[in-house]
Enzyme design. Sequence first.
Site, short mmCIF file in Angstrom:
data_model
loop_
_atom_site.label_atom_id
_atom_site.label_comp_id
_atom_site.label_asym_id
_atom_site.label_seq_id
_atom_site.Cartn_x
_atom_site.Cartn_y
_atom_site.Cartn_z
N VAL A 21 11.99 13.52 -20.78
CA VAL A 21 12.12 12.06 -20.79
C VAL A 21 13.54 11.57 -20.48
CG1 VAL A 21 11.63 9.97 -22.11
CG2 VAL A 21 10.34 12.03 -22.55
N ASN A 41 13.22 20.43 -11.36
CA ASN A 41 12.79 20.83 -12.70
C ASN A 41 12.21 22.24 -12.59
OD1 ASN A 41 12.35 19.77 -15.51
ND2 ASN A 41 10.33 20.59 -15.05
N SER A 43 9.57 23.51 -13.80
CA SER A 43 8.18 23.45 -13.32
C SER A 43 8.04 22.17 -12.50
CB SER A 43 7.21 23.43 -14.50
OG SER A 43 7.22 22.15 -15.08
N VAL A 83 19.13 19.42 -19.76
CA VAL A 83 18.23 20.34 -20.47
C VAL A 83 18.66 20.44 -21.92
CG1 VAL A 83 17.75 21.66 -18.36
CG2 VAL A 83 19.54 22.46 -19.92
N LYS A 84 17.79 21.01 -22.74
CA LYS A 84 18.09 21.15 -24.17
C LYS A 84 19.36 21.99 -24.33
CE LYS A 84 15.50 22.34 -28.35
NZ LYS A 84 16.35 23.41 -28.88
N ALA A 85 20.30 21.48 -25.13
CA ALA A 85 21.59 22.18 -25.28
C ALA A 85 21.38 23.57 -25.84
CB ALA A 85 22.50 21.38 -26.20
N SER A 137 24.65 8.63 -24.80
CA SER A 137 23.94 8.11 -25.97
C SER A 137 23.11 6.90 -25.60
CB SER A 137 24.93 7.71 -27.06
OG SER A 137 24.23 7.15 -28.14
N LYS A 191 31.12 12.57 -28.52
CA LYS A 191 29.68 12.32 -28.70
C LYS A 191 29.20 12.94 -30.01
CE LYS A 191 25.41 11.10 -27.88
NZ LYS A 191 24.47 11.94 -28.55
N HIS A 194 30.28 10.65 -32.64
CA HIS A 194 29.38 9.48 -32.56
C HIS A 194 28.10 9.77 -33.36
CE1 HIS A 194 25.68 7.78 -30.84
NE2 HIS A 194 26.37 6.70 -30.54
N ASN A 195 27.54 10.95 -33.15
CA ASN A 195 26.30 11.29 -33.85
C ASN A 195 26.54 11.41 -35.36
OD1 ASN A 195 25.25 11.42 -31.28
ND2 ASN A 195 24.02 13.21 -31.69
N GLU A 198 26.56 8.10 -36.63
CA GLU A 198 25.14 7.66 -36.62
C GLU A 198 24.43 8.14 -37.90
OE1 GLU A 198 23.00 8.63 -32.87
OE2 GLU A 198 21.57 9.70 -34.13
N ARG A 296 20.37 14.58 -46.05
CA ARG A 296 19.20 15.03 -45.27
C ARG A 296 18.76 16.40 -45.77
NH1 ARG A 296 19.45 13.37 -38.83
NH2 ARG A 296 20.36 11.32 -39.11
N HIS A 460 51.40 30.20 -55.95
CA HIS A 460 51.29 29.55 -54.63
C HIS A 460 52.40 28.54 -54.37
CE1 HIS A 460 47.62 31.59 -53.68
NE2 HIS A 460 47.03 31.17 -54.79
C1 6PG Z 1 21.99 9.31 -29.10
C2 6PG Z 1 21.43 10.06 -30.28
C3 6PG Z 1 20.75 11.29 -29.85
C4 6PG Z 1 19.95 11.86 -30.98
C5 6PG Z 1 20.50 13.06 -31.61
C6 6PG Z 1 20.53 13.12 -33.10
O1 6PG Z 1 23.19 9.11 -29.15
O2 6PG Z 1 21.25 8.95 -28.20
O3 6PG Z 1 22.45 10.40 -31.16
O4 6PG Z 1 21.70 12.15 -29.32
O5 6PG Z 1 19.14 11.05 -31.65
O6 6PG Z 1 19.74 14.07 -31.05
O7 6PG Z 1 19.39 13.68 -33.56
P1 6PG Z 1 19.16 14.37 -34.97
O8 6PG Z 1 19.06 13.26 -35.96
O9 6PG Z 1 17.86 15.08 -34.77
O10 6PG Z 1 20.27 15.32 -35.25
#
Ligand code: 6PG
Length: 484
Positions: A21, A41, A43, A83-85, A137, A191, A194-195, A198, A296, A460
């Site tokens: 996606v 891609n 496939s 692709v998936k990191a 992001s 980034k 940033h996460n 988040e 979490r 120390h």
């Molecule tokens: C973004 C998001 C995106 C994502 C992460 C966090 O900036 O678009 O941060 O990168 O939602 O994968 O996901 P997790 O909550 O699964 O760690």
Amino acid sequence: MNNDASAPSAKAQIGVTGLAVMGSNIARNFARNGYTVALHNRSIAKTDALLENHGGDGNFIRTETVAEFVAALERPRRVLIMVKAGDATDAVIEELADAMEPGDIIIDGGNALYTDTIRREAAMSARGLNFVGAGISGGEEGALNGPSIMPGGPVESYESLGPMLESIAAQVDGEPCCTHIGPDGSGHFVKMVHNGIEYADMQLIGEAYDLMRKALDMPVAEIADVFRAWNSTELESYLVEITADVLSQVDAETGKPLVDVIVDAAGQKGTGRWTVKSALDLGIPTTGIAEAVFARALSSSTDQRLAARGLSSGTLGSAPADRETFINDIKTALYASKVVAYAQGFDQIAAGSAEYGWDVDRGALATIWRGGCIIRAQFLNRIREAYHEDPALPSLLLAPYFRDAVEVGIDSWRRVVSTATLLGIPVPAFASSLSYYDGLRAERLPAALTQGLRDFFGAHTYQRVDKEGTFHTLWSGDRSEVTE
Ligand code: 6PG
């Protein structure tokens, strides 16, 4: 759509490989902005699905093999990997690098670990290729309509790539949410942080919601209204906006609020955890993010939580007397704690930048986080102003605007944390942010005692407040002090 990759007119300005996606949506975003996009891609089914459903978005070139894909690109070739990191990224990079030529640009748009990006950049640069680790992001919607883009890598590659990325990025007040962050891993590092922010932001929102629910016994729909109203205040942000949406959602099957039928165990893919690990290495107290990651983890400790359900709460306090006042207190606590989370995140960015010599401009970063990304928020304008005013600001909490905002709200913040504690409602992020603030502003900390203890059991040493030098007390001798 153009299927003939051999005709000179068919050359693409950009290629996208990895058409899940996010990749598909970025490819469509480039095409909608007038670029010819080569698609690849593993496939072919995904490539064909994109062309069938969205071929009308612009000019695409369908390719099946990496050789075909690379041949479809104008030079210098620009390939965006989506692709998936992880290991998959290394495999794709290797395959591309073998087919590409010096001067070509490989862009990794996944959530890669920044140390992997540093390693990959060095390996590619040794082969004459430009490697750009770009944080992207905004989720699926952002990828299609305008994400926030944080590209690192060689500055020369930004000359050719920057204008393209800036044109597909979100725009705020006529400015693109994309800028060159710095060398090698800097884009993925910011980034990652940033996460982390988040995570902290979402945890704080969750605590605010939980307090309204448990301390004030409010129905979910009313809490949704509160968040909706907050979104027209200084708390205006994407996450607050979608909180109102998620809380308003009713489960079709049961008629209950959707949030009540979702299992309360939060997942994580790793970027929050990476932020905390890096904060530990850099020695930066990113406590808001750490509490969010641990919250979490605790939520997902399902068996342990089940076993602990009968543990005593002790005597609980009573609910706040005035609902409106307490809602307002929660709002203030949310804002103040959020300022702390951002302050800590920006401190970590400064520390990472110094450690790796990246020279990251925090004001420019706040500017490109104002739109497109998940943590986009009204108050990033204030952060941008704060760093423009003083690029070397020691902490965001010292910028006049934030200093005043926290000062005005400090009593509310304390009331929220103490009420939550008395009611047995967990508020790890609210509480730790307040403790951080109190620790930061304290004249003296108990670290002096820690130093004394370290000197006692391990020699120390310590410094004194009244003279230069390093000292040690002969604890197992006559307890006199010696200079080291
Ligand atoms: C973004 C998001 C995106 C994502 C992460 C966090 O900036 O678009 O941060 O990168 O939602 O994968 O996901 P997790 O909550 O699964 O760690």
